[in-house]
Design a protein around this motif. Structure first.
Motif, PDB file in Angstrom:
ATOM      1  N   ILE A  73       0.878  -1.171   0.000  1.00 23.49           N
ATOM      2  CA  ILE A  73       0.000   0.000   0.000  1.00 23.49           C
ATOM      3  C   ILE A  73       0.915   1.221   0.000  1.00 23.49           C
ATOM      4  O   ILE A  73       1.526   1.548   1.016  1.00 23.49           O
ATOM      5  CB  ILE A  73      -0.920   0.010   1.231  1.00 23.49           C
ATOM      6  CG1 ILE A  73      -1.657  -1.325   1.375  1.00 23.49           C
ATOM      7  CG2 ILE A  73      -1.912   1.157   1.154  1.00 23.49           C
ATOM      8  CD1 ILE A  73      -2.376  -1.485   2.708  1.00 23.49           C
ATOM      9  N   ALA A  74       1.013   1.888  -1.121  1.00 20.85           N
ATOM     10  CA  ALA A  74       1.991   2.963  -1.280  1.00 20.85           C
ATOM     11  C   ALA A  74       1.479   4.271  -0.705  1.00 20.85           C
ATOM     12  O   ALA A  74       0.352   4.687  -0.992  1.00 20.85           O
ATOM     13  CB  ALA A  74       2.317   3.145  -2.754  1.00 20.85           C
ATOM     14  N   GLY A  75       2.300   4.936   0.088  1.00 21.74           N
ATOM     15  CA  GLY A  75       1.960   6.260   0.577  1.00 21.74           C
ATOM     16  C   GLY A  75       1.957   7.261  -0.568  1.00 21.74           C
ATOM     17  O   GLY A  75       2.961   7.407  -1.275  1.00 21.74           O
ATOM     18  N   CYS A  76       0.829   7.930  -0.763  1.00 18.70           N
ATOM     19  CA  CYS A  76       0.668   8.856  -1.897  1.00 18.70           C
ATOM     20  C   CYS A  76      -0.001  10.153  -1.476  1.00 18.70           C
ATOM     21  O   CYS A  76      -0.650  10.813  -2.297  1.00 18.70           O
ATOM     22  CB  CYS A  76      -0.163   8.203  -3.010  1.00 18.70           C
ATOM     23  SG  CYS A  76       0.633   6.803  -3.824  1.00 18.70           S
ATOM     24  N   GLY A  77       0.104  10.528  -0.234  1.00 19.13           N
ATOM     25  CA  GLY A  77      -0.620  11.684   0.262  1.00 19.13           C
ATOM     26  C   GLY A  77      -0.051  13.011  -0.193  1.00 19.13           C
ATOM     27  O   GLY A  77       1.109  13.104  -0.596  1.00 19.13           O
ATOM     28  N   SER A  90       2.292   6.914 -10.516  1.00 16.32           N
ATOM     29  CA  SER A  90       3.635   6.370 -10.359  1.00 16.32           C
ATOM     30  C   SER A  90       3.602   5.078  -9.540  1.00 16.32           C
ATOM     31  O   SER A  90       4.273   4.093  -9.876  1.00 16.32           O
ATOM     32  CB  SER A  90       4.535   7.408  -9.681  1.00 16.32           C
ATOM     33  OG  SER A  90       5.810   6.893  -9.425  1.00 16.32           O
ATOM     34  N   ALA A  91       2.807   5.077  -8.460  1.00 20.86           N
ATOM     35  CA  ALA A  91       2.685   3.877  -7.634  1.00 20.86           C
ATOM     36  C   ALA A  91       2.039   2.744  -8.409  1.00 20.86           C
ATOM     37  O   ALA A  91       2.429   1.571  -8.291  1.00 20.86           O
ATOM     38  CB  ALA A  91       1.878   4.192  -6.375  1.00 20.86           C
ATOM     39  N   ARG A  92       1.036   3.084  -9.209  1.00 23.96           N
ATOM     40  CA  ARG A  92       0.371   2.085 -10.055  1.00 23.96           C
ATOM     41  C   ARG A  92       1.355   1.480 -11.032  1.00 23.96           C
ATOM     42  O   ARG A  92       1.405   0.258 -11.215  1.00 23.96           O
ATOM     43  CB  ARG A  92      -0.785   2.750 -10.822  1.00 23.96           C
ATOM     44  CG  ARG A  92      -1.619   1.777 -11.644  1.00 23.96           C
ATOM     45  CD  ARG A  92      -2.568   1.032 -10.727  1.00 23.96           C
ATOM     46  NE  ARG A  92      -3.502   0.219 -11.455  1.00 23.96           N
ATOM     47  CZ  ARG A  92      -3.263  -1.020 -11.908  1.00 23.96           C
ATOM     48  NH1 ARG A  92      -2.069  -1.558 -11.727  1.00 23.96           N
ATOM     49  NH2 ARG A  92      -4.190  -1.706 -12.523  1.00 23.96           N
ATOM     50  N   ASP A  93       2.174   2.321 -11.662  1.00 22.42           N
ATOM     51  CA  ASP A  93       3.178   1.843 -12.611  1.00 22.42           C
ATOM     52  C   ASP A  93       4.203   0.942 -11.943  1.00 22.42           C
ATOM     53  O   ASP A  93       4.736   0.014 -12.567  1.00 22.42           O
ATOM     54  CB  ASP A  93       3.881   3.023 -13.273  1.00 22.42           C
ATOM     55  CG  ASP A  93       2.964   3.834 -14.185  1.00 22.42           C
ATOM     56  OD1 ASP A  93       1.880   3.324 -14.554  1.00 22.42           O
ATOM     57  OD2 ASP A  93       3.335   4.976 -14.525  1.00 22.42           O
ATOM     58  N   ALA A  94       4.497   1.224 -10.666  1.00 26.84           N
ATOM     59  CA  ALA A  94       5.477   0.428  -9.925  1.00 26.84           C
ATOM     60  C   ALA A  94       4.915  -0.919  -9.485  1.00 26.84           C
ATOM     61  O   ALA A  94       5.672  -1.801  -9.066  1.00 26.84           O
ATOM     62  CB  ALA A  94       5.969   1.201  -8.710  1.00 26.84           C
ATOM     63  N   GLY A  95       3.590  -1.078  -9.557  1.00 28.41           N
ATOM     64  CA  GLY A  95       2.979  -2.349  -9.193  1.00 28.41           C
ATOM     65  C   GLY A  95       2.371  -2.389  -7.811  1.00 28.41           C
ATOM     66  O   GLY A  95       2.047  -3.471  -7.311  1.00 28.41           O
ATOM     67  N   ALA A  96       2.173  -1.219  -7.174  1.00 27.36           N
ATOM     68  CA  ALA A  96       1.550  -1.208  -5.848  1.00 27.36           C
ATOM     69  C   ALA A  96       0.112  -1.716  -5.926  1.00 27.36           C
ATOM     70  O   ALA A  96      -0.548  -1.621  -6.966  1.00 27.36           O
ATOM     71  CB  ALA A  96       1.571   0.208  -5.278  1.00 27.36           C
ATOM     72  N   ASP A  97      -0.360  -2.247  -4.804  1.00 25.77           N
ATOM     73  CA  ASP A  97      -1.711  -2.812  -4.743  1.00 25.77           C
ATOM     74  C   ASP A  97      -2.757  -1.789  -4.349  1.00 25.77           C
ATOM     75  O   ASP A  97      -3.950  -1.993  -4.583  1.00 25.77           O
ATOM     76  CB  ASP A  97      -1.729  -3.979  -3.744  1.00 25.77           C
ATOM     77  CG  ASP A  97      -0.823  -5.110  -4.190  1.00 25.77           C
ATOM     78  OD1 ASP A  97      -1.200  -5.837  -5.116  1.00 25.77           O
ATOM     79  OD2 ASP A  97       0.279  -5.241  -3.614  1.00 25.77           O
ATOM     80  N   ALA A  98      -2.341  -0.711  -3.717  1.00 24.60           N
ATOM     81  CA  ALA A  98      -3.272   0.337  -3.278  1.00 24.60           C
ATOM     82  C   ALA A  98      -2.467   1.571  -2.917  1.00 24.60           C
ATOM     83  O   ALA A  98      -1.224   1.535  -2.848  1.00 24.60           O
ATOM     84  CB  ALA A  98      -4.097  -0.126  -2.080  1.00 24.60           C
ATOM     85  N   ALA A  99      -3.179   2.669  -2.701  1.00 26.46           N
ATOM     86  CA  ALA A  99      -2.559   3.915  -2.270  1.00 26.46           C
ATOM     87  C   ALA A  99      -3.119   4.312  -0.913  1.00 26.46           C
ATOM     88  O   ALA A  99      -4.330   4.267  -0.699  1.00 26.46           O
ATOM     89  CB  ALA A  99      -2.823   5.025  -3.281  1.00 26.46           C
ATOM     90  N   VAL A 130      -6.918   3.766   0.252  1.00 30.50           N
ATOM     91  CA  VAL A 130      -7.146   3.689   1.689  1.00 30.50           C
ATOM     92  C   VAL A 130      -7.052   5.110   2.225  1.00 30.50           C
ATOM     93  O   VAL A 130      -6.006   5.757   2.120  1.00 30.50           O
ATOM     94  CB  VAL A 130      -6.115   2.776   2.384  1.00 30.50           C
ATOM     95  CG1 VAL A 130      -6.334   2.768   3.896  1.00 30.50           C
ATOM     96  CG2 VAL A 130      -6.186   1.356   1.834  1.00 30.50           C
ATOM     97  N   LEU A 131      -8.158   5.615   2.761  1.00 37.76           N
ATOM     98  CA  LEU A 131      -8.172   6.948   3.367  1.00 37.76           C
ATOM     99  C   LEU A 131      -7.260   6.957   4.591  1.00 37.76           C
ATOM    100  O   LEU A 131      -7.038   5.922   5.225  1.00 37.76           O
ATOM    101  CB  LEU A 131      -9.588   7.324   3.797  1.00 37.76           C
ATOM    102  CG  LEU A 131     -10.721   7.145   2.786  1.00 37.76           C
ATOM    103  CD1 LEU A 131     -12.062   7.406   3.462  1.00 37.76           C
ATOM    104  CD2 LEU A 131     -10.521   8.069   1.598  1.00 37.76           C
ATOM    105  N   TYR A 132      -6.766   8.133   4.948  1.00 35.89           N
ATOM    106  CA  TYR A 132      -5.910   8.234   6.128  1.00 35.89           C
ATOM    107  C   TYR A 132      -6.219   9.550   6.834  1.00 35.89           C
ATOM    108  O   TYR A 132      -5.982  10.626   6.291  1.00 35.89           O
ATOM    109  CB  TYR A 132      -4.442   8.171   5.700  1.00 35.89           C
ATOM    110  CG  TYR A 132      -3.403   8.317   6.788  1.00 35.89           C
ATOM    111  CD1 TYR A 132      -3.717   8.163   8.147  1.00 35.89           C
ATOM    112  CD2 TYR A 132      -2.080   8.594   6.463  1.00 35.89           C
ATOM    113  CE1 TYR A 132      -2.752   8.289   9.125  1.00 35.89           C
ATOM    114  CE2 TYR A 132      -1.099   8.723   7.436  1.00 35.89           C
ATOM    115  CZ  TYR A 132      -1.442   8.580   8.754  1.00 35.89           C
ATOM    116  OH  TYR A 132      -0.476   8.714   9.733  1.00 35.89           O
TER     117      TYR A 132
END
Length: 291
Positions: A73-77, A90-99, A130-132
């Motif tokens: 779950i990549a931090g994207c805040g 960018s996280a999607r391109d890297a293969g992350a499962d969620a943000a 995922v909200l934070y």
């Protein structure tokens, strides 16, 4: 989709640069110790001091090292919607499962603005969100009624809740349903959070005690509450000690104590923890049986 012990990974630096070798070894250790998922580039990962290029590199290294064994779950805040969309791509391109996307900070939007921010992110990307909420850092909160609205937006799958308000677990269960993943953002409150219906924690302490935190989460998820309480008692001093100075200073200090190959180096404006903080961490590590 996400549950259990999910460490908010620290980012190792060596001579002011991202230490990818140490980070990959750290990810490997976390998986071997039973962590259920991983969060690179969150607050604990010093994301505020990473460039966009560095953030992409850290996320990609995490995804590659995890190799599908656990979700990432990549931090994207951020507080600029268009910039967050770029981070999510960018996280999607890297293969992350969620943000993992923190509420916008500093510019302090109202609740309609908070909703519109996440709605725009979901429309621009198919990466699950995922909200934070952590109003102690951001000032901006994601109120329960806004969480209920967002739970109806396709792609919004859960929340990391560091509001400190345990009553929200029940409020969110009633308004969002049991399929909405509620993850604790406060290690010291996670036992109560899980008892009220949470499914896991995005944890600071799991950086230092991944096996104990995984065992604790497994006990909660399986309803073994006396065992979970024993582990809570063992971990509680560490939960407290890791926030006796500005995070992640105490966490990196603790990691260096149990894994000397892991540098405690921080990036300015973060500085090493005080002597009092170090003493508290030392005592907590001993209490937990980690040293």
């Amino acid at each position: 989709m996400f549950r259990g012990s999910i460490p908010a990974l620290v980012t190792p630096f060596r001579d002011e640069a991202f230490d990818e070798e140490a980070f990959r070894a750290f990810v490997e250790w976390q998986i071997a110790e039973g962590s259920h998922a991983l969060v690179p580039c969150g607050t604990t990962g010093e994301s505020a001091t990473l460039s966009a290029g560095e953030q992409a590199r850290v996320i990609r290294a995490c995804v590659e090292q995890a190799a599908g064994r656990v979700p990432v779950i990549a931090g994207c805040g951020g507080n600029n919607t268009q910039s967050v969309i770029a981070l999510m791509q960018s996280a999607r391109d890297a293969g992350a499962d969620a943000a993992l996307v923190v509420a916008p900070y500093y510019n302090r939007p109202n609740q309609d603005g908070v909703f519109a921010h996440y709605e725009a992110l979901a429309a621009a990307s198919d990466l699950p969100i995922v909200l934070y909420t952590v109003p102690g850092r951001t000032v901006t909160d994601i109120k329960p009624e806004t969480v209920a609205r967002l739970a109806t937006v396709k792609g919004v799958v859960g929340i990391k809740d560091a509001s400190g308000d345990l009553g929200r677990v029940s409020a969110h269960r009633l308004s969002c349903g049991t399929g909405f993943a509620q993850l604790s953002g406060n290690d010291d409150m996670t036992l109560g959070y899980m008892a009220m219906g949470g499914v896991g924690a995005i944890s600071v302490t799991a950086n230092v005690a991944p096996r104990l935190c995984a065992d604790f989460q497994n006990a909660c998820l399986e309803g073994r509450w006396p065992e979970a309480l024993d582990l809570q008692d063992r971990l509680y001093p560490l939960h407290a000690a890791l926030f006796t100075d500005a995070s992640p200073g105490p966490i990196k200090y603790a990691l260096n104590k149990i894994r000397p190959e892991f540098s405690s180096e921080l990036r300015l404006p973060m500085t090493p923890p005080s002597e009092a903080s170090r003493k508290a961490v030392d005592a907590a590590l001993a209490h937990a049986g980690l040293v």
